[in-house]
Structure formats: C-alpha cells, structure tokens
Motif scaffolding. Sequence first.
Motif, PDB file in Angstrom:
ATOM      1  N   ALA A   1      -0.478  -6.607   6.821  1.00 48.77           N
ATOM      2  CA  ALA A   1       0.529  -6.162   5.856  1.00 48.77           C
ATOM      3  C   ALA A   1       0.126  -6.548   4.438  1.00 48.77           C
ATOM      4  CB  ALA A   1       1.886  -6.777   6.210  1.00 48.77           C
ATOM      5  N   LEU A   2      -0.362  -7.762   4.262  1.00 50.90           N
ATOM      6  CA  LEU A   2      -0.779  -8.212   2.935  1.00 50.90           C
ATOM      7  C   LEU A   2      -1.916  -7.341   2.403  1.00 50.90           C
ATOM      8  CD1 LEU A   2      -0.694 -12.075   3.532  1.00 50.90           C
ATOM      9  CD2 LEU A   2       0.870 -10.772   2.075  1.00 50.90           C
ATOM     10  N   LEU A   3      -2.884  -7.008   3.257  1.00 49.27           N
ATOM     11  CA  LEU A   3      -4.008  -6.167   2.838  1.00 49.27           C
ATOM     12  C   LEU A   3      -3.546  -4.759   2.467  1.00 49.27           C
ATOM     13  CD1 LEU A   3      -6.761  -7.208   5.411  1.00 49.27           C
ATOM     14  CD2 LEU A   3      -6.843  -7.528   2.934  1.00 49.27           C
ATOM     15  N   ALA A   4      -2.679  -4.179   3.285  1.00 47.73           N
ATOM     16  CA  ALA A   4      -2.216  -2.811   3.027  1.00 47.73           C
ATOM     17  C   ALA A   4      -1.429  -2.737   1.719  1.00 47.73           C
ATOM     18  CB  ALA A   4      -1.352  -2.325   4.197  1.00 47.73           C
ATOM     19  N   PHE A   5      -0.546  -3.680   1.509  1.00 45.03           N
ATOM     20  CA  PHE A   5       0.274  -3.656   0.291  1.00 45.03           C
ATOM     21  C   PHE A   5      -0.583  -3.881  -0.956  1.00 45.03           C
ATOM     22  CE2 PHE A   5       3.949  -5.051   3.139  1.00 45.03           C
ATOM     23  CZ  PHE A   5       4.484  -3.769   3.187  1.00 45.03           C
ATOM     24  N   LEU A   6      -1.539  -4.797  -0.878  1.00 47.77           N
ATOM     25  CA  LEU A   6      -2.362  -5.077  -2.054  1.00 47.77           C
ATOM     26  C   LEU A   6      -3.270  -3.889  -2.384  1.00 47.77           C
ATOM     27  CD1 LEU A   6      -3.004  -7.128  -4.209  1.00 47.77           C
ATOM     28  CD2 LEU A   6      -4.699  -8.166  -2.671  1.00 47.77           C
ATOM     29  N   ALA A   7      -3.789  -3.205  -1.363  1.00 42.79           N
ATOM     30  CA  ALA A   7      -4.622  -2.024  -1.601  1.00 42.79           C
ATOM     31  C   ALA A   7      -3.809  -0.906  -2.264  1.00 42.79           C
ATOM     32  CB  ALA A   7      -5.221  -1.539  -0.290  1.00 42.79           C
ATOM     33  N   ALA A   8      -2.584  -0.685  -1.792  1.00 44.13           N
ATOM     34  CA  ALA A   8      -1.729   0.343  -2.397  1.00 44.13           C
ATOM     35  C   ALA A   8      -1.397  -0.001  -3.844  1.00 44.13           C
ATOM     36  CB  ALA A   8      -0.448   0.492  -1.572  1.00 44.13           C
ATOM     37  N   PHE A   9      -1.145  -1.277  -4.106  1.00 51.07           N
ATOM     38  CA  PHE A   9      -0.866  -1.739  -5.468  1.00 51.07           C
ATOM     39  C   PHE A   9      -2.048  -1.441  -6.388  1.00 51.07           C
ATOM     40  CE2 PHE A   9      -1.258  -5.151  -8.627  1.00 51.07           C
ATOM     41  CZ  PHE A   9      -0.032  -5.101  -9.246  1.00 51.07           C
TER      42      PHE A   9
END
Length: 407
Positions: free
Chosen positions: A70-78
């Motif tokens: 979840a942390l990786l997905a959210f940071l990539a989208a950001f």
Amino acid sequence: MPPAVYLLGLAVFAQGTSEFMLSGLLSDIARDMDVSLPAAGALTSAFAVGMVVGAPLMSVLSLRWSRRGALLAFLAAFLLAHVVGALTHSFGVLLVTRVVGALANAGFLAVAVATAAALVAPDAKGRATSVLLGGVTVACVAGVPGGALLGQEWGWRAAFWAVVALSVPALLAIPHSVPADEAGAEVPDARSELRALRDARLLLTLLLGALVNGATFCAFTYLEPLFTRVTGFGDSWVPVLLALFGLGSFVGVTLAGRVSDARPVPLLTTGGAALLAGWVLFALGAGHPAAALVLVFVQGGLSFAVGSTLITRVLYAANGAPTLAGGFATAAFNVGAAVGPALGGLAIGAGLGYRAPLWASALLVALAFVAAAAGASVLRGKVRGEARRKVSGEARGEARGTRTPGS
C-alpha cells in the motif's frame, strides 16, 4: 525507534513539501495561470479535500493489501501526479492533479501512521507520531522555503519537479526497510473499526483537531501576501520567513512528542491558550517586521505542538480501530486544511485585507475551546448518568435478592 519509522518520515517530508509549498508560490501560479489569488489558493483547499476524502477511503481500500504494498502504490501515484502537474498549462488539470496527489498522500499517511504505531511500544505512539510529523515540519523548514526559492529563480514548476526528485529515494527504499506483513495475518474488519466513530471522546478529539489545523492552514496559506503586502518584506525574505515557521513547527512537534504520551491535557490547555493569544497578537502586530519575525516562529511551534498532540490522542482514543485510526486522524485534520484556506480566501475576497486570515485563525482556535468545554460537559453528564444507572440497577438487584418468599 525502528529505522522504518524514520524512512516513513522521509516520505512524509516529500509529501509535506508538496502540501505546504504553495504558500510561497501562489502569486507566481496566479500570474502564470491567469487566475486570481483566492482562486490559486483553492489549490491548497483542493489538496485538503482530496486528503479528507482519501484518508478514510484509501484506508478502507488498502485493508486487504500488505502495508508495504500500500505504501509503495500510494507513493508512486503521488509521484506521477506531480509529474503531470509540473507539465500542464491548464489550471483545471493542475487542480485535478492536486486532488489525485492528495488522495495518494492521504492513503500513504494513513497507512504510515498505523504502521509506525504498530512498530513501537503501546505507550510510545506520541514519539512515533512526532517522527512522522517531523517530516512535515522539516518540509516547512527546508522544503517549503526551498520551493519558494526555486519558484523565484526558475518558476513554480521547478518546485513540483523537486517534489518528484524527493519522492524517488523513499520509493526505492520502502521495499527494503518496511517489514513485510506476517504470513496468515488476519484481515482487519472495516465495519467493526468504523463503529469506533460512535465513541464520543474520539469524535470530540477529531473535531478539535480539525479546528486547530484549520487555523494553522488558514494563516499559513496566506503568509506570503501578508509578509509582502502588509509587513513590507521583499520577495527575497519570503523563503526565510517560511523557514522560521517551519523551524518553530519542528521545535513544537519535537517537544510535544516527548510530553504528549504522559501529560497531554496540560499541553493542550496551556498550548491552546497560547496559540489563541498568538494569532490575535500576530493580527495586531503584522505591520511590524520585528513582531512578525517572532510570531511566525512562535505560532509555527504552538500550532504543531497542539496539533500533533491531538493526532496522538486520536490514536489512543481509537482503540477499537487500530488500522483505520490513521485514516480518522488524517481525514479530520484535512477537513481543517480544506476549510481554513477557504475561509481565509473568503475573508480576503470580501475586502477584509491580508490580516483577515489571522483573525479567522484566532476564531477557529476559540471555537475549539468552546467545543472542548461543551464536549467535556456532555461526557461528564454521560459518565454521571451511567454511574447513577449502575447504582440504581445494583440497588434493585439487592432488593430482589433480600425479598423473602410470600412477601
């Protein structure tokens, strides 16, 4: 403190830079996009609205993901949202990227708060929270003034590219630093955790957090025009003044992290009273450079000391929602971050001048005191009512137990 907590603080630093940096870029964006200053201020409110919606929504959606994933997905989208924002020439597209970036930011922060709290001892949540929020305050000290400086030298788009560059190291490091979820771990039940919102003490804490953070963002969003058009500082002073606010914030959140776990009530009452008085003094003394220099530092410290303590109290109050507690806190504080700049923009648009956001900030903190007093009175009434019902029930039970047959 586990190293992963500091890594999460690094990612929060990049995101905090994005959230706050518009304070030093509003005039540049307004000129480049050919919109009014209050309209440009809506970019801050749009980001906050995205955080409000995104915090609970992204928290629930990510319950079935691993925390690391979840942390990786959210940071990539950001990161991708900021690439688009740096490239666009449309104010509408820029507004959308702020919302998308905020949704990703909200999801990341909610998961990061829950992750950090799970990695430390049960009585160390305040210290873990202070490390994460330390990333935000370092953004105020270095990232936000740096963004303002980049904006002055190369335009506001350079500040967006800087956020992209800051996000890359955290994105690469998370897979190696954040522990993987245990195999066979139970998936949290969103419905049962959402029921925690029925708790009156939690709801009161969330309301207070929204009001205090609203005051912070109301003033902070319009510091640049306040300093240049009321206090009389030149544009070159803006990064320094924003850094002073950030330095005060770092001091405030660091000290609060050492105190908030053990003595939250004295910190909130004393700090809240000082915060209210400080906004009033700032509004009255904004025309005096020396007063502005002192008060921007003091108010940064008080705002984040009180605000971070309220976040910690949300984590303690949400015992029934350990996974979504970070989402609750993030949503509440960004309700304030959405309402605050909007209120300040309305005041400026109504012709009340650039001191008006400071008066609005004082009003929001005063409302927090009123809400705290009213809420405490209601909670005391509930406790007394429950105690009376318990005593009455015990008395009836004893009366039935002593009644003799045939009586």
